[in-house]
Motif scaffolding. Structure first.
Motif, PDB file in Angstrom:
ATOM      1  N   ARG A  79       0.826  -1.217   0.000  1.00 29.95           N
ATOM      2  CA  ARG A  79       0.000   0.000   0.000  1.00 29.95           C
ATOM      3  C   ARG A  79       0.852   1.254   0.000  1.00 29.95           C
ATOM      4  O   ARG A  79       0.397   2.313  -0.404  1.00 29.95           O
ATOM      5  N   SER A  80       2.096   1.140   0.458  1.00 29.11           N
ATOM      6  CA  SER A  80       2.974   2.310   0.448  1.00 29.11           C
ATOM      7  C   SER A  80       3.744   2.428  -0.862  1.00 29.11           C
ATOM      8  O   SER A  80       4.356   3.455  -1.127  1.00 29.11           O
ATOM      9  N   ASP A  81       3.732   1.392  -1.705  1.00 23.95           N
ATOM     10  CA  ASP A  81       4.386   1.424  -3.014  1.00 23.95           C
ATOM     11  C   ASP A  81       3.434   1.959  -4.065  1.00 23.95           C
ATOM     12  O   ASP A  81       2.223   1.747  -3.990  1.00 23.95           O
ATOM     13  N   GLU A  82       3.992   2.620  -5.034  1.00 23.22           N
ATOM     14  CA  GLU A  82       3.197   3.095  -6.163  1.00 23.22           C
ATOM     15  C   GLU A  82       3.002   1.954  -7.154  1.00 23.22           C
ATOM     16  O   GLU A  82       3.929   1.191  -7.409  1.00 23.22           O
ATOM     17  N   ALA A  88      -0.870  -1.929 -11.685  1.00 21.90           N
ATOM     18  CA  ALA A  88      -0.627  -3.198 -10.986  1.00 21.90           C
ATOM     19  C   ALA A  88       0.509  -3.059  -9.973  1.00 21.90           C
ATOM     20  O   ALA A  88       1.412  -2.237 -10.124  1.00 21.90           O
ATOM     21  N   ARG A  89       0.416  -3.858  -8.960  1.00 20.00           N
ATOM     22  CA  ARG A  89       1.496  -4.035  -7.986  1.00 20.00           C
ATOM     23  C   ARG A  89       1.876  -5.510  -8.081  1.00 20.00           C
ATOM     24  O   ARG A  89       1.033  -6.377  -7.865  1.00 20.00           O
ATOM     25  N   TRP A  90       3.124  -5.791  -8.394  1.00 16.97           N
ATOM     26  CA  TRP A  90       3.557  -7.166  -8.638  1.00 16.97           C
ATOM     27  C   TRP A  90       4.173  -7.773  -7.388  1.00 16.97           C
ATOM     28  O   TRP A  90       4.945  -7.131  -6.688  1.00 16.97           O
ATOM     29  N   VAL A  91       3.809  -9.032  -7.130  1.00 16.74           N
ATOM     30  CA  VAL A  91       4.307  -9.756  -5.958  1.00 16.74           C
ATOM     31  C   VAL A  91       4.836 -11.108  -6.413  1.00 16.74           C
ATOM     32  O   VAL A  91       4.178 -11.821  -7.166  1.00 16.74           O
ATOM     33  N   LEU A  92       6.011 -11.451  -5.934  1.00 14.73           N
ATOM     34  CA  LEU A  92       6.594 -12.759  -6.232  1.00 14.73           C
ATOM     35  C   LEU A  92       5.975 -13.843  -5.372  1.00 14.73           C
ATOM     36  O   LEU A  92       5.686 -13.627  -4.194  1.00 14.73           O
ATOM     37  N   THR A  93       5.818 -14.999  -5.961  1.00 12.75           N
ATOM     38  CA  THR A  93       5.537 -16.215  -5.217  1.00 12.75           C
ATOM     39  C   THR A  93       6.281 -17.328  -5.934  1.00 12.75           C
ATOM     40  O   THR A  93       6.965 -17.072  -6.925  1.00 12.75           O
ATOM     41  N   TYR A  94       6.189 -18.537  -5.450  1.00  9.71           N
ATOM     42  CA  TYR A  94       7.090 -19.581  -5.916  1.00  9.71           C
ATOM     43  C   TYR A  94       6.324 -20.824  -6.339  1.00  9.71           C
ATOM     44  O   TYR A  94       5.435 -21.288  -5.630  1.00  9.71           O
ATOM     45  N   GLY A  95       6.711 -21.356  -7.489  1.00  9.93           N
ATOM     46  CA  GLY A  95       6.037 -22.522  -8.049  1.00  9.93           C
ATOM     47  C   GLY A  95       6.484 -23.841  -7.468  1.00  9.93           C
ATOM     48  O   GLY A  95       5.782 -24.846  -7.598  1.00  9.93           O
ATOM     49  N   SER A  96       7.618 -23.852  -6.799  1.00  6.30           N
ATOM     50  CA  SER A  96       8.116 -25.105  -6.226  1.00  6.30           C
ATOM     51  C   SER A  96       8.837 -24.835  -4.913  1.00  6.30           C
ATOM     52  O   SER A  96       9.315 -23.719  -4.672  1.00  6.30           O
ATOM     53  N   ASP A  97       8.934 -25.861  -4.108  1.00  4.29           N
ATOM     54  CA  ASP A  97       9.671 -25.729  -2.851  1.00  4.29           C
ATOM     55  C   ASP A  97      11.139 -25.416  -3.112  1.00  4.29           C
ATOM     56  O   ASP A  97      11.757 -24.633  -2.391  1.00  4.29           O
ATOM     57  N   GLN A 123      -6.110 -10.583  -2.459  1.00  2.00           N
ATOM     58  CA  GLN A 123      -7.526 -10.325  -2.167  1.00  2.00           C
ATOM     59  C   GLN A 123      -7.713  -9.015  -1.402  1.00  2.00           C
ATOM     60  O   GLN A 123      -8.782  -8.419  -1.438  1.00  2.00           O
ATOM     61  N   GLU A 124      -6.669  -8.579  -0.711  1.00  2.04           N
ATOM     62  CA  GLU A 124      -6.772  -7.377   0.118  1.00  2.04           C
ATOM     63  C   GLU A 124      -6.320  -6.091  -0.564  1.00  2.04           C
ATOM     64  O   GLU A 124      -6.723  -5.005  -0.153  1.00  2.04           O
ATOM     65  N   VAL A 125      -5.462  -6.214  -1.561  1.00  2.00           N
ATOM     66  CA  VAL A 125      -4.913  -5.017  -2.201  1.00  2.00           C
ATOM     67  C   VAL A 125      -5.318  -5.002  -3.670  1.00  2.00           C
ATOM     68  O   VAL A 125      -4.881  -5.854  -4.440  1.00  2.00           O
ATOM     69  N   PRO A 126      -6.144  -4.037  -4.049  1.00  2.00           N
ATOM     70  CA  PRO A 126      -6.554  -3.957  -5.455  1.00  2.00           C
ATOM     71  C   PRO A 126      -5.349  -3.807  -6.382  1.00  2.00           C
ATOM     72  O   PRO A 126      -4.409  -3.083  -6.076  1.00  2.00           O
ATOM     73  N   GLY A 127      -5.393  -4.519  -7.479  1.00  2.00           N
ATOM     74  CA  GLY A 127      -4.344  -4.395  -8.487  1.00  2.00           C
ATOM     75  C   GLY A 127      -3.126  -5.253  -8.257  1.00  2.00           C
ATOM     76  O   GLY A 127      -2.173  -5.180  -9.031  1.00  2.00           O
ATOM     77  N   VAL A 128      -3.124  -6.071  -7.211  1.00  2.00           N
ATOM     78  CA  VAL A 128      -1.967  -6.937  -6.991  1.00  2.00           C
ATOM     79  C   VAL A 128      -1.983  -8.066  -8.008  1.00  2.00           C
ATOM     80  O   VAL A 128      -3.019  -8.681  -8.261  1.00  2.00           O
ATOM     81  N   ARG A 129      -0.823  -8.308  -8.597  1.00  2.00           N
ATOM     82  CA  ARG A 129      -0.641  -9.386  -9.557  1.00  2.00           C
ATOM     83  C   ARG A 129       0.476 -10.281  -9.042  1.00  2.00           C
ATOM     84  O   ARG A 129       1.486  -9.794  -8.537  1.00  2.00           O
ATOM     85  N   LEU A 130       0.286 -11.573  -9.152  1.00  2.00           N
ATOM     86  CA  LEU A 130       1.285 -12.545  -8.693  1.00  2.00           C
ATOM     87  C   LEU A 130       2.076 -13.072  -9.876  1.00  2.00           C
ATOM     88  O   LEU A 130       1.531 -13.267 -10.970  1.00  2.00           O
ATOM     89  N   HIS A 131       3.340 -13.313  -9.642  1.00  2.00           N
ATOM     90  CA  HIS A 131       4.181 -13.942 -10.672  1.00  2.00           C
ATOM     91  C   HIS A 131       5.300 -14.720 -10.013  1.00  2.00           C
ATOM     92  O   HIS A 131       5.610 -14.533  -8.846  1.00  2.00           O
ATOM     93  N   TYR A 132       5.878 -15.614 -10.811  1.00  2.00           N
ATOM     94  CA  TYR A 132       7.021 -16.404 -10.356  1.00  2.00           C
ATOM     95  C   TYR A 132       8.297 -15.657 -10.709  1.00  2.00           C
ATOM     96  O   TYR A 132       8.342 -14.921 -11.695  1.00  2.00           O
TER      97      TYR A 132
END
Length: 138
Positions: A79-82, A88-97, A123-132
């Motif tokens: 929320r503090s990032d532009e 969109a606001r991009w967030v990393l997540t991981y496809g494998s352990d 779900q909480e921050v509008p415009g968040v997009r997930l990617h690996y």
């Protein structure tokens, strides 16, 4: 219509245990590892053939609390990032352990836990997009 309830309302039912572990992104193996029990024990708890002990319930609630804190921290930072030019606001997540461990060697949860947490963030921050992460071949 009468619905029966467990005798000990403080205990976690089989259904509650299963829903909680699934919401945390924990499969039976990961739940067993996180709770320090065997997968067979977790299967019994899920099936309702063995009661979920208070210690396991407390441990699971601690994982949920830790997860909620993690989600809140990520949400606050986002929320503090532009957003980018597309909003969109991009967030990393991981496809494998394995990939998760490369990026977080001290992490003690599986990548599925991180994906579940990042979905909650989205779900909480509008415009968040997930990617690996982009893995560079060496």
């Amino acid at each position: 219509m009468t619905i029966s309830t467990p005798m000990d309302s403080a205990a976690m039912t089989a259904a509650e245990f299963r829903c909680a572990t699934e919401a945390l992104g924990l499969d039976q193996r990961a739940a067993a590892e996180a709770l320090g029990v065997t997968e067979r024990t977790v299967r019994r708890w899920i099936a309702g053939t063995q009661a979920v002990p208070a210690g396991a319930v407390a441990d699971l609630r601690r994982i949920e609390y830790r997860t909620a804190r993690f989600v809140a921290e990520v949400v606050s930072a986002l929320r503090s990032d532009e957003p980018d030019e597309d909003g969109a606001r991009w967030v990393l997540t991981y496809g494998s352990d394995a990939t998760y461990r490369r990026h977080h060697p001290d992490g003690d949860m599986p990548a599925a836990w991180h994906r579940a947490a990042m979905w909650r963030v989205a779900q909480e921050v509008p415009g968040v997009r997930l990617h690996y992460p982009v893995e560079v071949e060496s």
